[in-house]
Scaffold this active site. Structure first.
Site, PDB file in Angstrom:
ATOM      1  N   LYS A  27       0.824  -1.234   0.135  1.00  0.00           N
ATOM      2  CA  LYS A  27      -0.053   0.030   0.082  1.00  0.00           C
ATOM      3  C   LYS A  27       0.871   1.269  -0.104  1.00  0.00           C
ATOM      4  O   LYS A  27       1.892   1.012   0.442  1.00  0.00           O
ATOM      5  CB  LYS A  27      -0.784   0.009   1.352  1.00  0.00           C
ATOM      6  N   GLY A  28       0.295   2.430  -0.510  1.00  0.00           N
ATOM      7  CA  GLY A  28       1.167   3.562  -0.667  1.00  0.00           C
ATOM      8  C   GLY A  28       1.460   4.061   0.950  1.00  0.00           C
ATOM      9  O   GLY A  28       0.703   3.797   1.776  1.00  0.00           O
ATOM     10  N   GLY A  29       2.581   4.658   1.128  1.00  0.00           N
ATOM     11  CA  GLY A  29       3.029   5.203   2.315  1.00  0.00           C
ATOM     12  C   GLY A  29       3.477   4.317   3.461  1.00  0.00           C
ATOM     13  O   GLY A  29       3.628   4.822   4.694  1.00  0.00           O
ATOM     14  N   GLY A  31       6.615   2.498   3.238  1.00  0.00           N
ATOM     15  CA  GLY A  31       7.943   2.430   3.112  1.00  0.00           C
ATOM     16  C   GLY A  31       8.370   1.508   2.167  1.00  0.00           C
ATOM     17  O   GLY A  31       9.310   0.869   2.325  1.00  0.00           O
ATOM     18  N   LYS A  32       7.623   1.491   0.906  1.00  0.00           N
ATOM     19  CA  LYS A  32       8.180   0.510  -0.192  1.00  0.00           C
ATOM     20  C   LYS A  32       9.448   0.852  -0.436  1.00  0.00           C
ATOM     21  O   LYS A  32      10.393   0.040  -0.823  1.00  0.00           O
ATOM     22  CB  LYS A  32       7.120   0.565  -1.061  1.00  0.00           C
ATOM     23  N   THR A  33       9.608   2.136  -0.869  1.00  0.00           N
ATOM     24  CA  THR A  33      10.803   2.884  -1.479  1.00  0.00           C
ATOM     25  C   THR A  33      12.223   2.653  -0.678  1.00  0.00           C
ATOM     26  O   THR A  33      13.205   2.307  -1.074  1.00  0.00           O
ATOM     27  CB  THR A  33      10.501   4.471  -1.829  1.00  0.00           C
ATOM     28  N   THR A  34      11.696   2.962   0.856  1.00  0.00           N
ATOM     29  CA  THR A  34      13.030   2.887   1.646  1.00  0.00           C
ATOM     30  C   THR A  34      13.281   1.411   1.794  1.00  0.00           C
ATOM     31  O   THR A  34      14.354   1.115   1.749  1.00  0.00           O
ATOM     32  CB  THR A  34      12.284   3.338   3.153  1.00  0.00           C
ATOM     33  N   ASP A  56       7.095   3.461  -9.937  1.00  0.00           N
ATOM     34  CA  ASP A  56       6.167   4.343  -9.215  1.00  0.00           C
ATOM     35  C   ASP A  56       6.165   5.828  -9.698  1.00  0.00           C
ATOM     36  O   ASP A  56       7.142   6.114  -9.750  1.00  0.00           O
ATOM     37  CB  ASP A  56       6.215   4.352  -7.762  1.00  0.00           C
ATOM     38  N   ASN A 261       6.624  -2.400   8.923  1.00  0.00           N
ATOM     39  CA  ASN A 261       7.403  -1.357   8.955  1.00  0.00           C
ATOM     40  C   ASN A 261       6.670  -0.381  10.136  1.00  0.00           C
ATOM     41  O   ASN A 261       5.607  -0.687  10.287  1.00  0.00           O
ATOM     42  CB  ASN A 261       7.531  -0.469   7.582  1.00  0.00           C
TER      43      ASN A 261
END
Length: 397
Positions: A27-29, A31-34, A56, A261
């Site tokens: 889901k957005g927000g 911490g996928k990118t981290t 993304d 996370n």
């Protein structure tokens, strides 16, 4: 034999040399990118060459690495084997199914979907599937040891992973458009001044079928491809994680790791049940309104006024009480959030701990940006810790 929970770390993923594609999503927000950037940085310690690709549209990997990236692989500062690229917002134009093997520049500007608009109506999403196919064909030709995909939120990611099936349906649908294909090629020949034969078009279709087959095989090979789900211990995130896990199973794509996370752990190792303030004390703290903190911190002597010993003691007592109230408010908020998270951590444990590596990551005190913090986050992904689930409340007598 008694079932055992799997180790709560990504150590096994980092130590699997056969993996070529690692997708990170959720889901957005959450911490996928981290997580994806930390995974890529961790892999760079042992792999010969690593590429992280952002699909993304938000493109946060530039923010995470504090470095601007484009739609071509760029070496990440501080590394000699880690590269990053962001598929820009025009990637459907960039990677659309161009008829690039046809004989003229004019012909190359035509795409399958522009020639057959009826196909878009007959197979919704086929244009996006064609773009994904071209993207994955480019990825297949890249000579990196491992590629990490920082994906868009769940819905977009599911469409990307399902594109082989959608594209296969679309290509079958083409057989019903034979007359329209001939008309489209005649129009293209008139515009380009060339003689493009139907077999040229058929060769492009066969090439696309081959790409679809090879990508599907790669997606469904657990030694080659895996998916890392990222969530936080909240209702919507846990719900979307289960949806994602079910869809991955349906697509026969390996998913063995779930990163949880932003988890609150007990403060200083103190057990939660031993440091909960009494409800009566919290209620009294909510009701009190001591003097403003600025007044309590500034002694009258600083303003050229006199203060008796009795007044000083009263002021200091109020100052201490004010600090107590602030601490109690923070503690109340902490315990409320710990209790909420604990409910969802229990659900996550019940659902996944025997089939997945469930990796809880503590709430970070500061934003995870820059190489140093990403490497520390990667160390957390590599180490094991239990889910901090509160013990059940004692039953009333």
């Amino acid at each position: 034999m008694e079932d055992l929970e799997l180790e709560g770390s990504l150590k096994e993923l980092f130590e699997t040399p056969s993996l070529r594609w690692i997708f990170v999503g959720g889901k957005g927000g959450v911490g996928k990118t981290t997580t994806s950037c930390a995974v890529a940085a961790q892999l760079a310690k042992t792999r010969e060459s690593v590429l992280i690709i952002s699909t993304d549209p938000a493109h946060n990997i530039s923010d995470a690495f504090t470095q601007k990236f484009s739609n071509t692989p760029t070496l990440v500062n501080g590394f000699d084997n880690l590269y990053a690229m962001e598929i820009d917002s025009r990637y459907q134009e960039t990677f659309d199914f161009k008829m690039s093997n046809l004989p003229s520049a004019e012909a190359a500007s035509f795409s399958l979907t522009s020639l057959l608009p009826e196909m878009l109506q007959a197979v919704p999403g086929i244009d996006e599937a064609l773009s994904f196919a071209e993207l994955m064909q480019n990825v297949q030709s890249m000579k990196y040891s491992v590629i990490v995909f920082d994906t868009a939120p769940t819905g977009h990611t599911l469409r990307l992973l399902a594109f082989p099936d959608l594209l296969e349906r679309g290509l079958k649908k083409l057989s019903t458009f034979k007359d329209k294909i001939q008309s489209a090629l005649q129009m293209l020949n008139a515009v380009s001044g060339q003689q493009i034969q139907e077999q040229d078009f058929a060769a492009k279709i066969e090439n696309l079928k081959a790409v679809t087959t090879s990508v599907r095989e790669a997606f469904q090979d657990p030694a080659h491809t895996t998916f890392v789900c990222v969530c936080i211990p909240e209702f919507l995130s846990v719900y979307e994680t289960e949806r994602l896990v079910q869809e991955l199973a349906k697509q026969k794509i390996d998913c063995s790791n779930i990163v949880v996370n932003q988890v609150l752990f007990p403060v200083g190792g103190v057990q939660d049940e031993g440091c909960r303030p009494p409800a009566s004390l919290l209620a009294s703290a909510d009701a009190e309104t001591p003097a403003p903190l600025e007044e309590l911190l500034a002694p009258p002597a600083a303003r050229g006024e006199k203060e008796t010993a009795q007044e000083e003691n009263a002021r200091l007592r109020q100052l201490i009480r004010r600090m107590q109230i602030r601490l109690l408010a923070l503690e109340k908020s902490y315990h409320s959030r710990r209790a909420m998270q604990s409910r969802y951590l229990q659900q996550i444990q019940d659902l996944y701990s025997f089939d997945f590596h469930v990796v809880p990551i503590p709430q970070q005190p500061e934003e995870v940006r820059g190489i140093e913090r990403l490497l520390r986050f990667g160390d957390l992904l590599s180490s094991c810790r239990p889910l901090p689930i509160l013990p059940p409340a004692p039953s009333s007598p």
